[in-house]
Design a protein around this motif. Structure first.
Motif, PDB file in Angstrom:
ATOM      1  N   LEU A 225     100.171  -5.728 -27.357  1.00  0.00           N
ATOM      2  CA  LEU A 225      98.847  -4.998 -28.158  1.00  0.00           C
ATOM      3  C   LEU A 225      98.525  -6.048 -29.115  1.00  0.00           C
ATOM      4  O   LEU A 225      99.270  -6.414 -30.089  1.00  0.00           O
ATOM      5  N   ILE A 226      97.163  -6.040 -29.064  1.00  0.00           N
ATOM      6  CA  ILE A 226      96.667  -7.070 -30.017  1.00  0.00           C
ATOM      7  C   ILE A 226      95.410  -6.312 -30.768  1.00  0.00           C
ATOM      8  O   ILE A 226      94.895  -6.684 -31.765  1.00  0.00           O
ATOM      9  N   GLY A 227      94.893  -5.298 -30.102  1.00  0.00           N
ATOM     10  CA  GLY A 227      93.766  -4.611 -30.697  1.00  0.00           C
ATOM     11  C   GLY A 227      94.115  -2.910 -30.705  1.00  0.00           C
ATOM     12  O   GLY A 227      94.386  -2.490 -29.550  1.00  0.00           O
ATOM     13  N   ILE A 228      93.947  -2.331 -31.672  1.00  0.00           N
ATOM     14  CA  ILE A 228      94.358  -0.885 -31.878  1.00  0.00           C
ATOM     15  C   ILE A 228      92.952  -0.228 -32.800  1.00  0.00           C
ATOM     16  O   ILE A 228      92.609  -0.717 -33.795  1.00  0.00           O
ATOM     17  N   SER A 229      92.393   0.889 -32.362  1.00  0.00           N
ATOM     18  CA  SER A 229      91.467   1.677 -32.919  1.00  0.00           C
ATOM     19  C   SER A 229      91.876   3.296 -32.777  1.00  0.00           C
ATOM     20  O   SER A 229      92.070   3.588 -31.616  1.00  0.00           O
ATOM     21  N   VAL A 230      92.241   3.743 -33.728  1.00  0.00           N
ATOM     22  CA  VAL A 230      92.808   5.330 -33.810  1.00  0.00           C
ATOM     23  C   VAL A 230      91.961   6.166 -34.696  1.00  0.00           C
ATOM     24  O   VAL A 230      91.584   5.847 -35.737  1.00  0.00           O
ATOM     25  N   ALA A 231      91.558   7.464 -34.068  1.00  0.00           N
ATOM     26  CA  ALA A 231      90.918   8.168 -34.839  1.00  0.00           C
ATOM     27  C   ALA A 231      91.537   9.498 -34.454  1.00  0.00           C
ATOM     28  O   ALA A 231      91.709  10.082 -33.399  1.00  0.00           O
ATOM     29  N   MET A 232      92.108  10.469 -35.650  1.00  0.00           N
ATOM     30  CA  MET A 232      92.546  11.453 -35.370  1.00  0.00           C
ATOM     31  C   MET A 232      92.218  12.730 -36.234  1.00  0.00           C
ATOM     32  O   MET A 232      91.796  12.483 -37.373  1.00  0.00           O
ATOM     33  N   TYR A 233      91.804  13.892 -35.395  1.00  0.00           N
ATOM     34  CA  TYR A 233      91.212  14.989 -36.075  1.00  0.00           C
ATOM     35  C   TYR A 233      92.207  16.031 -36.412  1.00  0.00           C
ATOM     36  O   TYR A 233      93.154  16.163 -35.678  1.00  0.00           O
TER      37      TYR A 233
END
Length: 424
Positions: A225-233
């Motif tokens: 893994l080189i790129g992570i984007s996370v949005a948690m509601y």
């Protein structure tokens, strides 16, 4: 004898070149070339990429007629097509009936389909037929507002590299099996999933994009893994689950991604990582991590602050840090103003040797926010810009905060502090 002016030079081009031209124009225009001449009647029918969108729609006010015309157009195009279809994209605000869509997908499963994108109707859902799971050459799959039920004899997508599931209904166990059954998977997007506990095992995964109400996320076999984007509601149910969690979420999520280069954490991400995180030795160093962007970080919560510090201290080659501050009137710790923490718990030799740009927004001037900026200014020898944008609610403190920031010691002689008021 024919002269050059009499020759149809375009029609004499190789089919591969004609196809490369036709795939660059809207499909409806490509089909219209069939009226040019007898030679051109079926030139379009050999192109390997079919993209159906609202440019294919007929004009009018009756939605049922427009939808019917679209269905007829797609059906004719597919059944007149000659040869493999490598890409099929259906992206339209009009939803075809399930029997039509099932018929198209069955047809495509027999045409060596490699790239399949289905996004239909803003409020309509469809159920993917089982034939979708038997496209052995599929490399790119995007499904939006869909119900997925992998059949028992599904063996995985052995060639799939890109998977995007948005607003998809699928049993929790099946989504994990689906991901782990794609050995070549490089890019994964999961959006609008509800109350999901997810374990991701994907040894070749490079890009991960998650958005939804996640109770728990584990990255167990994702070393590339080189790129992570996370949005948690957050919901009451998930908040209660967080309070009962055991173990360290930071380690579960970021403990096995040593090659990480870019990290974006949206709302509640630092809150999630803070659960179970303790100050101390950090077992993983992110040598390649150069960009971190964190949203809605609460500097009133020491546990969230420790997450931010752990990230930047563990990233010796970090070049850019962006933080959006979340200011809450409800404090979560009793030692929120323990400013001796910065000298007592963080060594003076802590250096951010590659950090060049820091951008903080919604800055409200809380003690730990100011101390954090002071800490970065004093430990970043190559810093070029410290950009601070205050929240709209602290206009009466702007001048004082600006004076305080300008008086802090700077390890970098070229560092500038910019205090900007962002537009509403």
């Amino acid at each position: 004898m024919d002269t050059d002016s009499d020759r149809d030079l375009l029609s004499d081009l190789p089919q591969s070149i004609i196809e490369s031209i036709l795939v660059k124009v809207p499909l409806v225009d490509a089909v219209r070339t069939s009226i040019l001449s007898r030679k051109w009647r079926y030139k379009w029918a050999a192109i390997t990429e079919l993209v159906f969108n609202d440019t294919c729609l007929t004009s009018g006010h009756d939605k049922s007629i427009i939808s019917c015309n679209l269905v007829n157009f797609i059906t004719r195009c597919l059944f007149l097509h000659d040869g493999p279809i490598h890409k099929f994209e259906l992206n339209t605000s009009y939803s075809p009936a399930s029997p039509d869509l099932d018929q198209w997908l069955l047809f495509l499963s027999r045409k060596d389909i490699k790239e399949l994108i289905i996004d239909i109707g803003e409020d309509d859902w469809f159920r993917a037929p089982s034939c979708v799971f038997f496209c052995p050459k599929l490399t790119h799959l995007v499904l939006v507002r869909c119900e997925l039920n992998p059949p028992p004899n599904f063996k995985g997508f052995l060639c799939l590299k890109h998977l995007s599931l948005q607003q998809v209904i699928i049993p929790p166990h099946d989504i994990e099996v689906l991901i782990s059954s794609c050995p070549l998977l490089e890019s994964l997007t999961l959006s609008y999933f509800d109350s999901l506990e997810l374990t991701i095992r994907a040894p070749n995964l490079k890009y991960l994009n998650l958005e939804g109400e996640f109770k728990d996320i584990r990255l167990e076999n994702t070393p590339q893994l080189i790129g992570i984007s996370v949005a948690m509601y957050m919901t009451d149910d998930i908040a209660e689950h967080f309070e009962q969690c055991s173990g360290c979420n930071f380690d579960k999520f970021l403990g096995g991604v040593p090659c990480l280069e870019r990290l974006i954490g949206h709302i509640y991400f630092t809150k999630y990582l803070s659960i179970g995180n303790e100050q101390g030795n950090f077992p993983v160093t992110y040598q390649n991590l150069k960009f971190i962007e964190l949203y809605q970080v609460s500097f009133e919560d020491m546990k969230e602050l420790l997450v931010v510090l752990r990230l930047i201290v563990s990233s010796p080659n970090l070049e850019e840090l962006q933080i959006s501050v979340s200011s809450s009137s409800i404090t979560t710790t009793t030692d929120i103003y323990d400013l001796e923490f910065w000298e007592r718990d963080w060594p003076v030799d802590c250096i951010f040797g590659k950090l060049k740009i820091v951008h903080m927004t919604d800055f409200s001037g809380l003690p730990h926010e100011i101390a954090f900026i002071k800490f970065l200014l004093g430990h970043s020898p190559v810093l070029e810009q410290m950009i601070v944008a205050p929240t709209i609610y602290v206009t009466d403190k702007v001048v004082k905060m600006l004076i305080d920031l300008l008086t802090f010691r700077r390890a970098s002689p070229q560092a500038t502090v910019k205090f900007i008021q962002e537009p509403l």
